[in-house]
Design an enzyme around this catalytic site. Sequence first.
Site, PDB file in Angstrom:
ATOM      1  N   GLU A 165       0.746  -1.189  -0.081  1.00 39.71           N
ATOM      2  CA  GLU A 165      -0.058  -0.047  -0.069  1.00 39.71           C
ATOM      3  C   GLU A 165       0.870   1.304   0.137  1.00 39.71           C
ATOM      4  O   GLU A 165       0.504   2.119  -0.715  1.00 39.71           O
ATOM      5  CB  GLU A 165      -0.740   0.088   1.141  1.00 39.71           C
ATOM      6  N   ARG A 169       0.407   3.820  -3.069  1.00 38.68           N
ATOM      7  CA  ARG A 169      -0.372   4.989  -2.850  1.00 38.68           C
ATOM      8  C   ARG A 169       0.944   6.214  -2.682  1.00 38.68           C
ATOM      9  O   ARG A 169       0.786   7.356  -3.174  1.00 38.68           O
ATOM     10  CB  ARG A 169      -0.851   5.127  -1.493  1.00 38.68           C
ATOM     11  N   ASP A 295      -4.332  -9.289  -9.397  1.00 39.07           N
ATOM     12  CA  ASP A 295      -4.521  -8.260 -10.224  1.00 39.07           C
ATOM     13  C   ASP A 295      -3.343  -7.517 -10.790  1.00 39.07           C
ATOM     14  O   ASP A 295      -3.178  -7.761 -11.829  1.00 39.07           O
ATOM     15  CB  ASP A 295      -5.728  -7.341  -9.812  1.00 39.07           C
ATOM     16  N   GLU A 469     -12.270   1.044 -10.597  1.00 38.53           N
ATOM     17  CA  GLU A 469     -12.033  -0.084 -11.848  1.00 38.53           C
ATOM     18  C   GLU A 469     -12.984   0.111 -13.067  1.00 38.53           C
ATOM     19  O   GLU A 469     -12.430   0.218 -13.973  1.00 38.53           O
ATOM     20  CB  GLU A 469     -11.895  -1.435 -11.415  1.00 38.53           C
TER      21      GLU A 469
END
Length: 580
Positions: A165, A169, A295, A469
């Site tokens: 993360e 980010r 993903d 998405e």
Amino acid sequence: MASSPSGFSPRGRFSCSLLTRSLFTRLWRWWHVLLLLILVLGFSTSNFVPRRFRFRVFKSSRPVGGPHPPAINLPNDLWTGRANEVRKAFAHAYRGYQAQAFPYDELRPVSGERVNNFHGWGVSMYDALDTMWLMGLEDMFYDTVEDVAGQTFSMSSGEHAHFFEVVIRYLGGLLSAYALSEDPRLLKLADLLGENLLPAFNTPSGFPLRGVNTRTGETNGEEATCLAEVLSNQMEFKYLAHLTGKSKYYAATEKPMAAFYGSENIMHGGLFATMWNVTTGKPNQTEFTAGGCADSAYEYFLKQWLMTGQKEPRMRDLYVRSANAIIENLLYVGPRRQLLYATDIVHGGPTHRMQHLTCFLPALLALGVHTPALQLSDAERKRHTWAAEGLANMCWAVYHDTASGLGPDKILVEPWSVPERGRWAARLEEWEQAGAPWVPPGVADLERETVPQARGYDAPVDQYLLRPEAVETFYIMWRTTGDVKWRERGWAVFQALETSTRTKYGYTTVRYLDDPKYKPFKSDDQPSWFLAETLKYLFLLFTEEDLVPLDKWVFNTEAHPLPVFQWTQREIEEYKIHVS
Ligand SMILES: *[C@@H]1O[C@H](CO)[C@@H](O)[C@H](O)[C@H]1NC(C)=O
Ligand SMILES: *[C@@H]1O[C@H](CO)[C@@H](O)[C@H](O)[C@H]1NC(C)=O
């Protein structure tokens, strides 16, 4: 004052020729002009001069990787007006964060409370920076740079930063904001954070550990790790290596890639397992998905190759092979409405679940098809194009079907009585053998279906988490096909956001999306990805100008655009990069 020192002679202190001397004398006559020029140049560039008073002498022509001028003057037409509505929504969400939650991580947009859920460094600011720049909110951008400039990324002993993360980010946000603005403070912060995160890679396999203390370097997370957590830092660390010239960044982030170039860890017709052993660098189980936990690994195969100038053929091969395997093994089409979906394989068979997260996949496939240098065969190009179109239509249908116009976080598709009958690749072959009548199965637009029992799927996780998405896919479909339906769909989603998720302080995640009598329940979270991704993709979908051309920028998995660059000869040799 303007008296010209015509009698000036350099007094032989300089051993220069007569010619240079007379040139010097002539130049000296223009000293006031020279002085003015120096002042203007100094003023236009100096960081000590407040921005408002700085001259803009050099207008950048947007070189690849260069500064991107903010979009300030938008003309007034339909789509530009809509882009402006998105910008207003962003300002509302960010100002709410600033007023109620700064310097905490995220805003609670219903109660006006605040929360530290990403180590308390103010993740919303980092995620929002490049969106501000692209929206032309220049003052807000520089105020936010001031707000983050003193950050040391420290933490108490015993705490651990979530490596994945923090990379996508914080680090992605800083690098993108730097690439757009070239403000050196942002690169300095990115470099500091990169250094603090490096100890996470200290494992025998080179796979990063889940947790790292950014002050002491102590790590945790020896248990099995997600494919996506291993392979979603390469864009960020490779760009950082390029900017700083530090080969250790490249070496650390490239080491885990070694487990994937060869064929030894390939399973299930070209897929990679979802969970991995950090010590051995081997698969830990035999489940497969293109959704959460896997993903962005598949995403970064293509995007690393694009970002580093399409020069590493083994990266290209890795993407094409895995995209083919996803299409072959994970795509199914339902018996009702011919719904095309991407599901998970557990215990050797499909679960028929599809996550909202998986709606990144049509965008990825469309981006691949849009890249000629990928050299897909004709057959591959057709399949990738159809899969992108069909899945994108599905990602729209699940929004369009509900009463609120917002799509659920997870759906469960009603399968064929013999589940294998629904595998899309098999259905395609049948269709081809039948002479390819009409459009391929699962590709056509879907009519809205308001009756839950007739939809062909259930929504076991009936909430919308402000996720990006679907609109990410609409944006890439719009850019790659030019079909205006994707813009219209994005506009419908934006209106649903305004109706159902807007609060006094910002925008909130919601649940119960499909009640015809009541608006969804407001859950009181404003995830930072809403600022980084959802509103950015919507804004870019509506701006007439292509602010982030897809051949010059590549979005990281948190929608932070990083510039396409070429490795220098020195880097290729020193980092040992496998270029063709
Ligand atoms: C990873 O593999 C090592 C060596 O085979 C083993 O000792 C360890 O228990 C494994 N870790 C997990 C989480 O399975
Ligand atoms: C996978 O990891 C879990 C712990 O995370 C461990 O219990 C299990 O034995 C591992 N399986 C394999 C095949 O390594």
